[in-house]
Design a protein around this motif. Structure first.
Motif, short mmCIF file in Angstrom:
data_model
loop_
_atom_site.label_atom_id
_atom_site.label_comp_id
_atom_site.label_asym_id
_atom_site.label_seq_id
_atom_site.Cartn_x
_atom_site.Cartn_y
_atom_site.Cartn_z
N GLN A 361 8.41 -60.49 -38.22
CA GLN A 361 9.54 -61.42 -38.33
C GLN A 361 9.56 -62.34 -37.12
O GLN A 361 9.48 -61.90 -35.98
CB GLN A 361 10.86 -60.66 -38.43
N LEU A 362 9.69 -63.65 -37.38
CA LEU A 362 9.70 -64.64 -36.31
C LEU A 362 11.11 -65.13 -35.99
O LEU A 362 11.44 -65.35 -34.83
CB LEU A 362 8.81 -65.83 -36.69
N LEU A 363 11.93 -65.32 -37.03
CA LEU A 363 13.29 -65.81 -36.80
C LEU A 363 14.15 -65.61 -38.03
O LEU A 363 13.65 -65.36 -39.13
CB LEU A 363 13.29 -67.29 -36.37
N LYS A 364 15.47 -65.76 -37.84
CA LYS A 364 16.45 -65.72 -38.93
C LYS A 364 17.34 -66.94 -38.77
O LYS A 364 17.68 -67.35 -37.65
CB LYS A 364 17.30 -64.45 -38.84
N THR A 365 17.71 -67.57 -39.88
CA THR A 365 18.58 -68.74 -39.81
C THR A 365 19.63 -68.68 -40.93
O THR A 365 19.37 -68.14 -42.01
CB THR A 365 17.78 -70.05 -39.94
N THR A 366 20.82 -69.22 -40.63
CA THR A 366 21.88 -69.32 -41.64
C THR A 366 21.70 -70.56 -42.50
O THR A 366 22.41 -70.74 -43.48
CB THR A 366 23.26 -69.38 -40.95
N GLY A 367 20.77 -71.43 -42.09
CA GLY A 367 20.51 -72.65 -42.85
C GLY A 367 19.26 -72.55 -43.69
O GLY A 367 19.06 -71.57 -44.41
N SER A 368 18.37 -73.55 -43.56
CA SER A 368 17.15 -73.61 -44.37
C SER A 368 15.91 -73.68 -43.49
O SER A 368 15.99 -74.10 -42.33
CB SER A 368 17.19 -74.84 -45.28
N ILE A 369 14.79 -73.26 -44.05
CA ILE A 369 13.48 -73.42 -43.41
C ILE A 369 12.77 -74.50 -44.21
O ILE A 369 12.23 -74.26 -45.28
CB ILE A 369 12.70 -72.09 -43.41
N PRO A 412 13.05 -74.46 -28.58
CA PRO A 412 13.62 -75.59 -29.32
C PRO A 412 13.14 -76.91 -28.72
O PRO A 412 13.21 -77.11 -27.51
CB PRO A 412 15.13 -75.41 -29.13
N LEU A 413 12.61 -77.79 -29.55
CA LEU A 413 12.06 -79.06 -29.07
C LEU A 413 12.98 -80.24 -29.30
O LEU A 413 13.00 -81.19 -28.52
CB LEU A 413 10.72 -79.35 -29.77
N LEU A 414 13.77 -80.17 -30.38
CA LEU A 414 14.52 -81.35 -30.77
C LEU A 414 15.66 -80.95 -31.69
O LEU A 414 15.48 -80.14 -32.59
CB LEU A 414 13.59 -82.32 -31.50
N VAL A 415 16.85 -81.51 -31.44
CA VAL A 415 18.01 -81.32 -32.33
C VAL A 415 18.33 -82.67 -32.95
O VAL A 415 18.49 -83.67 -32.25
CB VAL A 415 19.22 -80.77 -31.56
N LEU A 416 18.43 -82.69 -34.27
CA LEU A 416 18.66 -83.93 -35.01
C LEU A 416 20.12 -84.01 -35.47
O LEU A 416 20.84 -83.01 -35.47
CB LEU A 416 17.72 -84.00 -36.21
N PRO A 417 20.58 -85.20 -35.86
CA PRO A 417 21.97 -85.36 -36.31
C PRO A 417 22.28 -84.43 -37.48
O PRO A 417 21.40 -84.13 -38.30
CB PRO A 417 22.04 -86.84 -36.74
N PRO A 418 23.53 -83.96 -37.58
CA PRO A 418 23.91 -83.03 -38.65
C PRO A 418 23.72 -83.63 -40.05
O PRO A 418 23.76 -84.85 -40.23
CB PRO A 418 25.39 -82.75 -38.37
N ASP A 419 23.53 -82.73 -40.99
CA ASP A 419 23.47 -83.07 -42.41
C ASP A 419 22.37 -84.08 -42.73
O ASP A 419 22.56 -84.99 -43.53
CB ASP A 419 24.82 -83.59 -42.89
N GLN A 420 21.19 -83.92 -42.10
CA GLN A 420 20.02 -84.75 -42.42
C GLN A 420 18.91 -83.87 -42.98
O GLN A 420 17.92 -83.60 -42.34
CB GLN A 420 19.52 -85.50 -41.19
N ARG A 421 19.11 -83.41 -44.20
CA ARG A 421 18.14 -82.52 -44.83
C ARG A 421 16.88 -83.24 -45.28
O ARG A 421 15.90 -82.62 -45.65
CB ARG A 421 18.78 -81.82 -46.04
N ASN A 422 16.89 -84.56 -45.26
CA ASN A 422 15.74 -85.32 -45.75
C ASN A 422 14.69 -85.58 -44.68
O ASN A 422 13.78 -86.37 -44.88
CB ASN A 422 16.22 -86.66 -46.32
#
Length: 499
Positions: A361-369, A412-422
């Motif tokens: 196991q590498l990581l767990k997230t509440t969002g998407s991979i 972590p390398l980069l955090v992008l603006p919220p709600d940008q799933r595209n």
């Protein structure tokens, strides 16, 4: 009186004189000893263009060499770390990481010694050698959003700062993949007159880039139709790593229940006939990816991931992993895979699965991979993930992380603006750059939009999009050096590196 003929003819006298002269010269050479100067007979990368798949070059010498003197005196400029191996008069230098793209290299060897020079008490050194080679240019592809480029496939050479628009105005490109030599692109597109996202047909287009040294490339922009959408919708596709096979997910327009995977040859034999399209006889599945050996396809099927052969009975999987629902990426040699496990609490786990049966196991997230890519230059996995920041409004925060596969360390390398799933991400072949986009959605009422408006996979209209390039460093170095992405002077989305 009878005259006697001379016993020795003039031609014989010339031959005897030459024999005597050669004998004297041979004797002098023997008396002086071995004076032949060692030299490099062959350099396999001389004046060649190489890519990330080229990981070693060979020097062949005219005489046996003193190994240490060769290794100590071989210079590569700019430097390329590597290791030596020998087989008689042949020396092989294997790179530890791919050579950075867009670079000219010089190889020099001076003062290396003959293997027997020291034994004979002589100082015989090699004839000075200088060789050269270069790596492929740094080239990216994207779908343009500017007026002249809107919906068209665009190639941009970062090394030469040159742009080419590859596809015509009447086609709206939707997705694409490069062939391994970079000379052609396989892409799906709909016409500007058709707004239906499910009307895509498959095409190829030439890039104008030559994947082989010394060979002239076809002119850029030559488009060929590969697969139409008359009876079936072409939903998704994948090109095999060897560039020989295309797998397409298709649905029957007349029968929605007729849904599955098809495959066809990606190469033409020169005849006017199109390559045969064959159905992969298996249970319907979801997302899929061709394996690195180009012989099978990994499919999300039922409650797990199945590995189905492209030749033979696809109803008999080569392997089935019931605990994983999706394969995100394979390593280039096929020994490792990044796989996703969907949990009952709506979280997702990312696992590293090896061909030795290891599941880590590498990581767990509440969002998407969203996507992952293995770096061939180091044991690192780059992933584009999201983290749930608002359960009430279900807002996801996308971010990019580098994972050291040996230690499990995450950076972590980069955090992008919220709600940008595209967001789309692409790792360069030399492992030194990460491309990503930032799509700006259209805010106008849907009814006022023209039919050729660009859309995301979810069907949202795109107003514009910016492209960004992030230089990459090994995780250990990135911990001490801050790296920031730079915005490229290009407007587009879905960026990819050319191999």
């Amino acid at each position: 009186m009878i005259k006697s003929k001379a016993f020795i003819q003039p031609l014989d006298r010339i031959a005897i004189a030459l024999i005597l002269l050669l004998s004297v010269l041979i004797g002098l050479i023997i008396l002086q000893g071995d004076v032949v100067t060692a030299r490099v007979r062959e350099f396999t990368w001389q004046n060649q263009q190489i890519g990330s798949e080229d990981n070693s070059f060979t020097l062949t010498f005219s005489r046996p060499m003193d190994i240490k003197s060769v290794e100590d005196n071989l210079k590569i400029d700019p430097p390329l770390a590597g290791k030596f191996s020998w087989a008689g008069r042949r020396m092989v230098y294997t790179l530890l990481t791919p050579a950075p793209y867009g670079t000219n290299y010089k190889v020099q060897l001076q003062q290396a010694k003959d293997k027997f020079a020291q034994q004979e008490g002589k100082n015989r050194v090699i004839q000075p050698f200088v060789g050269s080679f270069r790596t492929r240019d740094r080239v990216i592809l994207y779908i343009g959003t500017d007026q002249q480029e809107q919906g068209r496939l665009v190639l941009y050479n970062l090394s030469q700062e040159q742009k080419k628009i590859l596809t015509p105005k009447d086609l709206i490109a939707m997705d694409f993949e490069s062939f391994p030599d970079g000379e052609k692109i396989l892409f799906s597109a709909r016409t500007t007159k058709n707004e239906d996202l499910l009307s895509a047909q498959l095409y190829t287009v030439t890039t104008g880039v030559s994947g082989k040294s010394g060979e002239e490339a076809e002119p850029a922009g030559k488009v060929d139709l590969i697969l139409d959408s008359k009876d079936y919708q072409n939903l998704k596709f994948d090109l095999s790593p060897d560039g020989q096979t295309i797998v397409i997910q298709r649905g029957n327009k007349a029968n929605p229940g007729d849904f599955g995977l098809w495959f066809m040859s990606a190469t033409s034999d020169g005849s006017a006939e199109k390559p045969a399209l064959k159905r992969l006889e298996s249970q319907p599945g979801g997302d899929f990816m061709i394996t690195p050996d180009s012989q099978a396809v990994a499919v999300a099927q039922g409650q797990g991931a199945a590995i189905l052969p492209l030749q033979g009975d696809a109803n008999k999987p080569l392997d089935f992993l019931p605990q994983f629902g999706l394969v995100q990426a394979f390593s280039k040699d096929g020994s490792q895979a990044a796989m996703v496990r969907f949990n009952t609490d709506y979280t997702r786990d990312l696992f590293l699965v090896t061909n030795q049966g290891v599941q880590k196991q590498l990581l767990k997230t509440t969002g998407s991979i969203l996507s992952c890519q293995f770096d061939i230059a180091s044991p690192t996995l780059y992933c584009l993930l999201t983290q749930l920041v608002s359960k009430e409004q279900y807002i996801e925060q996308p971010y990019v992380v580098a994972i050291d596969l040996k230690t499990g360390q995450q950076k972590p390398l980069l955090v992008l603006p919220p709600d940008q799933r595209n967001v789309q991400m692409s790792l360069s072949a030399d492992g030194l750059g990460l491309l990503f986009d930032q799509v700006v959605p259209e805010t106008k009422p849907t009814a006022s939009l023209p039919t050729n408006t660009l859309k995301t996979d979810e069907g949202d209209a795109i107003a514009t999009s910016s492209l960004w390039l992030m230089p990459l460093l090994p995780i250990a170095d990135a911990a001490t050096v801050e790296i920031r992405p730079e915005q490229l002077p290009l407007a587009g989305f879905r960026p990819r590196w050319l191999p």
